[in-house]
Design an enzyme around this catalytic site. Structure first.
Site, PDB file in Angstrom:
ATOM      1  N   THR A  41       0.829  -1.212   0.000  1.00 57.54           N
ATOM      2  CA  THR A  41       0.000   0.000   0.000  1.00 57.54           C
ATOM      3  C   THR A  41       0.858   1.255   0.000  1.00 57.54           C
ATOM      4  OG1 THR A  41      -1.720  -1.221   1.183  1.00 57.54           O
ATOM      5  CG2 THR A  41      -1.881   1.176   1.227  1.00 57.54           C
ATOM      6  N   ALA A  46      -0.950   4.225  -7.138  1.00 51.64           N
ATOM      7  CA  ALA A  46      -2.004   5.067  -6.532  1.00 51.64           C
ATOM      8  C   ALA A  46      -3.203   5.299  -7.445  1.00 51.64           C
ATOM      9  CB  ALA A  46      -1.412   6.410  -6.076  1.00 51.64           C
ATOM     10  N   HIS A  49      -8.174   2.198 -10.781  1.00 49.89           N
ATOM     11  CA  HIS A  49      -8.499   1.694 -12.113  1.00 49.89           C
ATOM     12  C   HIS A  49     -10.011   1.527 -12.243  1.00 49.89           C
ATOM     13  CE1 HIS A  49      -4.295   0.838 -13.074  1.00 49.89           C
ATOM     14  NE2 HIS A  49      -4.183   0.270 -11.871  1.00 49.89           N
ATOM     15  N   ILE A 334      -3.693 -10.228  -3.970  1.00 45.14           N
ATOM     16  CA  ILE A 334      -4.416  -8.976  -4.208  1.00 45.14           C
ATOM     17  C   ILE A 334      -3.443  -7.972  -4.842  1.00 45.14           C
ATOM     18  CG2 ILE A 334      -5.953  -7.258  -3.226  1.00 45.14           C
ATOM     19  CD1 ILE A 334      -7.005 -10.088  -2.962  1.00 45.14           C
ATOM     20  N   GLU A 335      -3.063  -8.296  -6.075  1.00 44.42           N
ATOM     21  CA  GLU A 335      -2.221  -7.389  -6.858  1.00 44.42           C
ATOM     22  C   GLU A 335      -3.122  -6.445  -7.644  1.00 44.42           C
ATOM     23  OE1 GLU A 335      -0.035  -9.616  -9.758  1.00 44.42           O
ATOM     24  OE2 GLU A 335      -1.750 -10.853 -10.266  1.00 44.42           O
ATOM     25  N   CYS A 401       9.546  22.770   1.848  1.00 44.42           N
ATOM     26  CA  CYS A 401       9.093  22.358   0.511  1.00 44.42           C
ATOM     27  C   CYS A 401       7.574  22.223   0.450  1.00 44.42           C
ATOM     28  CB  CYS A 401       9.730  21.030   0.109  1.00 44.42           C
ATOM     29  SG  CYS A 401      11.533  21.034   0.051  1.00 44.42           S
ATOM     30  N   CYS A 441      14.146  19.256   6.929  1.00 48.75           N
ATOM     31  CA  CYS A 441      13.158  19.091   7.993  1.00 48.75           C
ATOM     32  C   CYS A 441      13.328  17.843   8.839  1.00 48.75           C
ATOM     33  CB  CYS A 441      11.739  19.118   7.405  1.00 48.75           C
ATOM     34  SG  CYS A 441      11.360  17.754   6.269  1.00 48.75           S
TER      35      CYS A 441
END
Length: 476
Positions: A41, A46, A49, A334-335, A401, A441
Site C-alpha cells: 500500500t 495510486a 483503475h 491482491i495485486e 518544501c 526538515c
C-alpha cells in the site's frame, strides 16, 4: 475471545476493518510492521483503475468495477484526497490498436465511459505524448488517491468504532480449535472465532499454517519508480502503454499533490522483503517510458523507490475459505487492481463469508466518517491565521518544501493510529515528500517525535524499531 482477527494492515486489511466496524463485533488487526500501510500500500501507482482491464469472469473484473465506484464517496466521507485525472491507453501502430478494441469492448460492456482518440487528438490534450502514439483509448473517470492516507483513515475510523490495532505483531503459528483459532504472535496469543488473512506477500505462509488446501504460491513482483518534482508541467492524465501479459507496463502518473510517477518495471523476486532500487530496474523504466512519452524531464527527479506487488501463481484474486479450516478467510494475490478493488473486496469477504459464520448486528452508534485533519497549505489565508491564533505551533513551518507546520506534525503523532517514526510522520502529513526529501526538515521532525513521545532522540526511528537514526551524543 475476539470475533474477528484480521492479519495485515494494508489497504485490504484496513478497508475490511472499517466495514466490519459498523457491526457489533470484537475485532482486532495484527500488523507485523511498526505502522500500517507500510508495504504494498505504501509503494504503488495510486490509481483507482476503472475496471476495463481484467478478463471476463474473474474476481478482478467483478470487484474492480464495484470497488472503483465506491471510492469518490468513500474518500469524501473519510476526508481523503481523490482526483479524477483520466487515463489514456496509448497504442503505437496497428497491432496495438487492435488490442484497444478489446479493452474498449470490455469497458462498454461494464458501463465504463470511454472514447477513442487519434494520436493527434490525444497530443492536443497531452503535449508530451510520444509522436509514436497512433491511437488512444481514453477513460476519463480514472482517478488517483493517496493510498496510505486512505488506509490510515480506514484504520482510524475503525478504531474509533472499537477495533483494536496491534503493531509489531508478527504471526508465528495458528492453532485450530473446535470453536475458532489461537493466533500465536511475537507479541502474545490471540484467541478468535474468525481469521481474515490479508497478509500480502506472506499470504501463502499464513494460509498454510491452518490448511492443506492452499493451491497458490506467492511470487512477489518488484516495481521501481521515479518521482518527478511538482513544477514539471509534464503530464496531467495517466498514460498507459497497451497492457501485456507481464502487466500494465511503464506508466506516467500525475499524483494528487502534483508530482509525477514514472514506472514501474516488473520482476519476480525471491525475497518478500526486497524493496531496494536497482540500476537495471531504473534503467528499464527510463528506456520504456519513452515508448509513450517524449521530453521526459529526468533532471526533475527528486526520488526513486520500489514496491512489491503481492502476486502469486494464481492469475486472479484468491478470496476463499478452506474446507479444512472453516472460519479462516484468505484474501491473497491482491495485486493490481487490488487498490481499486479494496472496498468491494471488503464487502465480498463480509457478505460471502463473515455473514455465514456469525450473526451480524449493525451498531447504530458506529461512525463511518472522519473529519479531515488540518492541512495548513490547503487553507485560505483567513483560515490559516485563525488556526495560528488558536495554536501558534501552526505558525512554525518545519517542512519548507511542502509548507508543513509543527502543529500538523504534533497532531499526527497524537491522533488515533498516530505516527511513531520519521516515515510515519511523512506518510501522514508529508514532511520530507518535497524537493529536498527531508534534507532540511528531518532533524526537526526527529526532535518533535522525541519530545512528543517522551523518548530520547537516540530512540527515534526512521521506520522499523531497528532503524534508529542517531547512534550517540557527540557533545555534552
Amino acid at each position: 475471545m475476539y470475533d474477528v482477527v484480521i492479519i495485515g494492515a494494508g489497504i485490504t486489511g484496513t478497508m475490511t476493518a472499517l466495514k466490519l466496524s459498523r457491526y457489533h463485533l470484537r475485532t482486532c488487526v495484527l500488523e507485523k510492521e511498526n505502522d500500517i500501510a507500510d508495504e504494498a500500500t505504501m509503494a504503488n501507482s495510486a490509481i483507482v483503475h476503472t475496471g476495463y482491464d481484467p478478463e471476463d469472469g474473474t474476481l478482478k473484473a467483478l470487484l474492480n468495477v464495484e470497488g472503483a465506484k465506491q471510492y469518490e464517496k468513500l474518500c469524501s466521507d473519510l476526508g481523503c484526497h481523490y482526483k479524477k485525472v483520466g487515463a489514456f491507453i496509448a497504442a503505437c501502430g496497428e497491432e496495438e490498436e487492435k488490442k484497444l478494441t478489446v479493452l474498449k469492448d470490455r469497458g462498454d460492456r461494464r458501463g465504463i465511459v470511454n472514447e477513442l482518440l487519434s494520436g493527434d487528438e490525444a497530443r492536443k490534450r497531452e503535449k508530451n505524448l510520444s509522436d509514436n502514439v497512433t491511437q488512444v483509448l481514453s477513460f476519463p473517470s480514472t482517478a488517483v488517491i493517496y493510498p496510505w492516507e486512505v488506509a490510515l483513515a480506514c484504520m482510524q475510523t475503525a478504531m474509533r468504532n472499537g477495533t483494536e490495532l496491534h503493531l509489531n505483531t508478527c504471526v508465528t503459528a495458528i492453532d485450530k480449535k473446535e470453536d475458532g483459532f489461537i493466533v500465536h504472535t511475537s507479541a502474545g496469543d490471540y484467541e478468535t472465532k474468525l481469521i481474515i488473512s490479508c497478509a500480502g506477500t506472506h499470504a501463502d505462509t499464513i494460509a498454510r499454517m491452518v490448511s492443506d488446501e492452499v493451491s497458490y504460491t506467492m511470487k512477489p513482483r518488484k516495481g521501481e519508480y521515479y518521482v518527478l518534482d511538482q513544477d514539471t508541467d509534464f503530464v496531467h492524465t495517466i498514460i498507459f502503454p497497451v497492457p501485456t501479459d507481464k502487466g500494465k507496463g511503464v506508466l506516467a502518473v500525475p499524483t494528487v499533490y502534483g508530482n509525477v510517477l514514472l514506472g514501474p518495471d516488473s520482476n519476480t523476486v525471491t525475497d518478500p522483503e526486497d524493496r531496494e532500487n536497482s540500476a537495471d530496474g531504473l534503467a528499464y523504466v527510463r528506456a520504456n517510458i519513452n515508448k509513450t512519452m517524449k521530453n521526459v524531464p529526468f533532471n526533475k527527479v527528486i526520488r526513486t523507490f520500489a514496491g512489491l506487488r503481492p502476486s502469486s501463481t494464481s492469475k486472479d484474486f484468491v478470496i476463499t475459505e478452506y474446507g479444512d479450516a472453516p472460519g479462516f478467510i484468505d484474501a491473497a494475490s491482491i495485486e493490481s487492481p487490488g487498490l481499486a478493488s479494496a472496498p468491494a473486496i471488503a464487502d465480498y469477504i463480509i457478505d460471502r463469508f463473515v455473514r455465514k459464520e456469525t450473526a451480524l448486528r449493525v451498531n447504530e452508534t458506529a461512525v463511518m466518517k472522519r473529519e479531515k485533519p488540518v492541512v495548513l497549505n490547503e487553507l485560505s489565508d483567513e483560515e490559516r491565521n485563525r488556526m495560528i491564533a488558536a495554536n501558534p505551533l501552526y505558525g512554525r513551518i518545519v517542512c519548507r518544501c511542502e509548507q508543513i507546520s509543527e502543529g500538523e506534525i504534533v497532531d499526527c503523532i497524537h491522533t488515533l493510529c498516530g505516527a511513531v517514526s520519521i516515515k510515519g510522520v511523512k506518510k501522514r502529513v508529508r514532511p520530507g515528500m518535497g524537493r529536498c526529501q527531508g534534507g532540511f526538515c528531518e532533524p526537526r521532525v526527529a526532535a518533535i517525535l522525541a519530545r512528543e513521545l517522551h523518548i530520547s532522540p537516540l530512540d527515534v526511528v526512521l521506520d522499523s524499531p531497528a532503524s534508529k537514526i542517531l547512534m550517540k551524543e557527540n557533545r555534552e
